[in-house]
Design an enzyme around this catalytic site. Structure first.
Site, mmCIF file in Angstrom:
data_model
loop_
_atom_site.group_PDB
_atom_site.id
_atom_site.type_symbol
_atom_site.label_atom_id
_atom_site.label_comp_id
_atom_site.label_asym_id
_atom_site.label_seq_id
_atom_site.Cartn_x
_atom_site.Cartn_y
_atom_site.Cartn_z
ATOM 1 N N LYS A 7 62.574 -44.230 -29.022
ATOM 2 C CA LYS A 7 61.159 -44.346 -28.659
ATOM 3 C C LYS A 7 60.975 -44.453 -27.147
ATOM 4 O O LYS A 7 60.156 -43.753 -26.543
ATOM 5 C CB LYS A 7 60.554 -45.571 -29.342
ATOM 6 C CG LYS A 7 59.181 -46.005 -28.793
ATOM 7 C CD LYS A 7 58.727 -47.282 -29.472
ATOM 8 C CE LYS A 7 57.405 -47.763 -28.901
ATOM 9 N NZ LYS A 7 57.560 -48.469 -27.609
ATOM 10 N N ASN A 8 61.731 -45.349 -26.514
ATOM 11 C CA ASN A 8 61.522 -45.593 -25.083
ATOM 12 C C ASN A 8 61.878 -44.368 -24.238
ATOM 13 O O ASN A 8 61.246 -44.108 -23.220
ATOM 14 C CB ASN A 8 62.333 -46.815 -24.632
ATOM 15 C CG ASN A 8 61.790 -48.108 -25.218
ATOM 16 O OD1 ASN A 8 60.651 -48.158 -25.663
ATOM 17 N ND2 ASN A 8 62.601 -49.145 -25.235
ATOM 18 N N ARG A 60 50.930 -48.568 -24.043
ATOM 19 C CA ARG A 60 51.654 -49.006 -22.847
ATOM 20 C C ARG A 60 52.329 -47.824 -22.147
ATOM 21 O O ARG A 60 52.337 -47.728 -20.930
ATOM 22 C CB ARG A 60 52.703 -50.053 -23.258
ATOM 23 C CG ARG A 60 53.742 -50.382 -22.187
ATOM 24 C CD ARG A 60 53.149 -51.065 -20.984
ATOM 25 N NE ARG A 60 54.161 -51.350 -19.977
ATOM 26 C CZ ARG A 60 53.895 -51.833 -18.781
ATOM 27 N NH1 ARG A 60 52.657 -52.080 -18.432
ATOM 28 N NH2 ARG A 60 54.850 -52.062 -17.909
ATOM 29 N N ASP A 84 52.107 -54.075 -27.059
ATOM 30 C CA ASP A 84 52.518 -55.331 -27.671
ATOM 31 C C ASP A 84 51.824 -56.542 -27.068
ATOM 32 O O ASP A 84 51.492 -56.571 -25.894
ATOM 33 C CB ASP A 84 54.031 -55.544 -27.482
ATOM 34 C CG ASP A 84 54.853 -54.599 -28.315
ATOM 35 O OD1 ASP A 84 54.423 -54.302 -29.429
ATOM 36 O OD2 ASP A 84 55.914 -54.172 -27.845
ATOM 37 N N ASP A 96 64.764 -56.044 -26.473
ATOM 38 C CA ASP A 96 64.165 -55.578 -27.725
ATOM 39 C C ASP A 96 64.954 -55.987 -28.962
ATOM 40 O O ASP A 96 64.446 -55.897 -30.082
ATOM 41 C CB ASP A 96 64.023 -54.050 -27.707
ATOM 42 C CG ASP A 96 62.875 -53.586 -26.821
ATOM 43 O OD1 ASP A 96 62.025 -54.426 -26.480
ATOM 44 O OD2 ASP A 96 62.826 -52.395 -26.478
ATOM 45 N N MET A 128 62.576 -62.233 -20.414
ATOM 46 C CA MET A 128 61.631 -61.293 -19.815
ATOM 47 C C MET A 128 60.191 -61.471 -20.274
ATOM 48 O O MET A 128 59.258 -61.268 -19.497
ATOM 49 C CB MET A 128 62.089 -59.857 -20.091
ATOM 50 C CG MET A 128 63.391 -59.505 -19.407
ATOM 51 S SD MET A 128 63.770 -57.743 -19.514
ATOM 52 C CE MET A 128 65.382 -57.713 -18.743
#
Length: 436
Positions: free
Chosen positions: A23-24, A98, A122, A321, A343
């Site tokens: 996905k990223n 995002r 998110d 993640d 984070m």
């Protein structure tokens, strides 16, 4: 219409599963098609909400797309509608995603004009844009902010000029955005303290295939020599490392036996070793990962006998993640572990649902949770819960699949944002899950 997952847990899951495309990475490389008027073909695209929303956004901007199948698309950004970029429709749609922030770098680099919405996605804490905006300024852009629309407008009237930058944080999206802006800038750009995740490496390899000159790939020091134009290319997205980690956790929690096919082991970094520290057995078979059925698993201690701490860190450290998944897996382990999420200050706030299910967890503060493993002394119990973000949603789904009785997981749009056909794929492993 909203949907929920109805899950009846307690079944060991067995079989083979193939991870989706990352996905990223997809959000970055799909944004990069704006850098050229020529055709770019991208394969292994995950069929998920966030990525499909980005593709729809590009189409409304004027990018021509041809979906060869659900996982392969040909893009051509020959004619961009800048009036649409200033419309309420663009502000509304881009503000939900995002990843839309990464449209700014290629638009600014190629056209000298871009817009950034207030970050969406998110609910896991603040998402700063400082690295992006400060970097764009150093390349010669100027920005203004409209408080009423929560929109940044960036302009580079005389074009962008390469420079040296020491990034204040190794932001993945910030690094990707600045790379995409710099590839068409005049002169040389040096990015130090750059993110070096596999996603960023893949973006750099794709841009070089398009004609860019990027050096230092896989390190935190990138040198980008600007070129006049970029051409088309073909690019394949890596397997999603977060899905791979999720399936490892799923096998352990359900006492199942799962083989993850084509896992991209060479790009997983220390992810497998961190699961081994939780006591989970993994076996490599070529590029597949086999997780055998284990009646129990024991958390390791540090060499001095102290309690294990697992924390996130920029690559090649552990990706944040996967901390939600590791926290859930630790619930049924033998031993204790401290999960330290550095984070994002709200990402551990889903543990209240695990407590309701019977887990033993102490939430020390917004960043740290101590998990006292149950060692299968009793199963978790099914409850009704809601998914606050993508990764917590899947962590709760894993907990529900291991629990006794029925669970109802609401707000599953959050899960669908990051995991394609997850209910169908889990049913193929023997899960009792329905979308209702």
């Amino acid at each position: 219409m909203s949907f929920a997952f109805e899950v009846r847990g307690g079944r060991p899951l067995r079989g083979e599963i193939v991870p989706q495309g990352a996905k990223n990475e997809a959000l970055q490389v799909i944004s990069a098609v704006l850098l050229t008027p020529e055709k770019v073909t991208i394969s292994n695209i995950p069929d998920i909400l966030d990525v499909n929303l980005l593709i729809a956004l590009l189409e409304e901007m004027g990018v021509k797309t041809e979906r060869i199948d659900r996982h392969t698309c040909v893009f051509q950004a020959a004619d961009i509608d800048f009036d649409y970029l200033q419309s309420d429709a663009f502000r509304s749609k881009s503000g939900r995603l995002r990843g839309s922030v990464m449209l700014a770098g290629p638009l600014l680099g190629r056209f000298g004009n871009a817009f950034i919405p207030k970050p969406g996605g998110d609910k896991i804490g603040r998402r700063r844009l400082d690295t992006h905006l400060t970097g764009f300024e150093k390349l010669g852009a100027r920005f203004s902010y409209d408080k009423n629309s929560s929109f940044f407008e960036l302009r580079a009237g005389k074009g962008l000029t390469g420079t040296y930058m020491l990034l204040d944080e190794p932001s993945v999206t910030g690094t990707a955005n600045l790379i995409m802006a710099a590839v068409l800038a005049k002169g040389t750009t040096t990015l130090y303290n750059a993110a070096c995740e596999p996603y960023v490496q893949q973006l750099c390899h794709m841009l070089n295939a398009m004609g860019a000159d990027i050096r230092g790939i896989s390190s935190n020091l990138l040198t980008i020599n600007g070129v006049r134009s970029l051409g088309g290319c073909s690019h394949r997205i890596l397997p999603d490392m977060i899905e791979v980690g999720s399936f490892i956790g799923l096998a352990a929690m359900t006492q199942g036996e799962i083989t993850i096919k084509n896992a991209g082991i060479s790009q997983l970094g220390m992810i497998p070793d961190k699961f081994r520290m939780l006591g989970i057995e993994l076996e490599y078979r070529g590029d597949d990962i086999h997780i055998p059925a284990q009646p129990d698993y024991e958390i390791q201690q540090f060499l001095d006998g102290s309690i294990l701490t697992i924390s996130d860190h920029p690559w090649p450290g552990l990706t944040p993640d996967l901390l939600s998944i590791m926290l859930v897996v630790a619930v049924q382990a033998k031993g204790s572990v401290l999960i330290h999420q550095k984070m994002f200050e709200s990402r551990l706030f889903f543990v209240d649902k695990l407590l309701d299910m019977g887990a033993q967890i102490i939430l020390c503060d917004p960043h740290r949770a101590a998990v006292i493993g149950l060692n299968r002394s009793h199963p978790l119990r099914g409850i009704t819960m809601s998914s606050p973000d993508i990764r917590a949603g899947v962590a709760l789904l894993i907990a529900a699949l291991s629990a006794e009785g029925e669970s109802l997981i609401q707000n599953i749009e959050q899960i669908d944002r990051g995991y394609q056909y997850i209910d169908e794929r889990l049913r193929q492993l023997g899960a009792d899950i329905r979308r209702v």
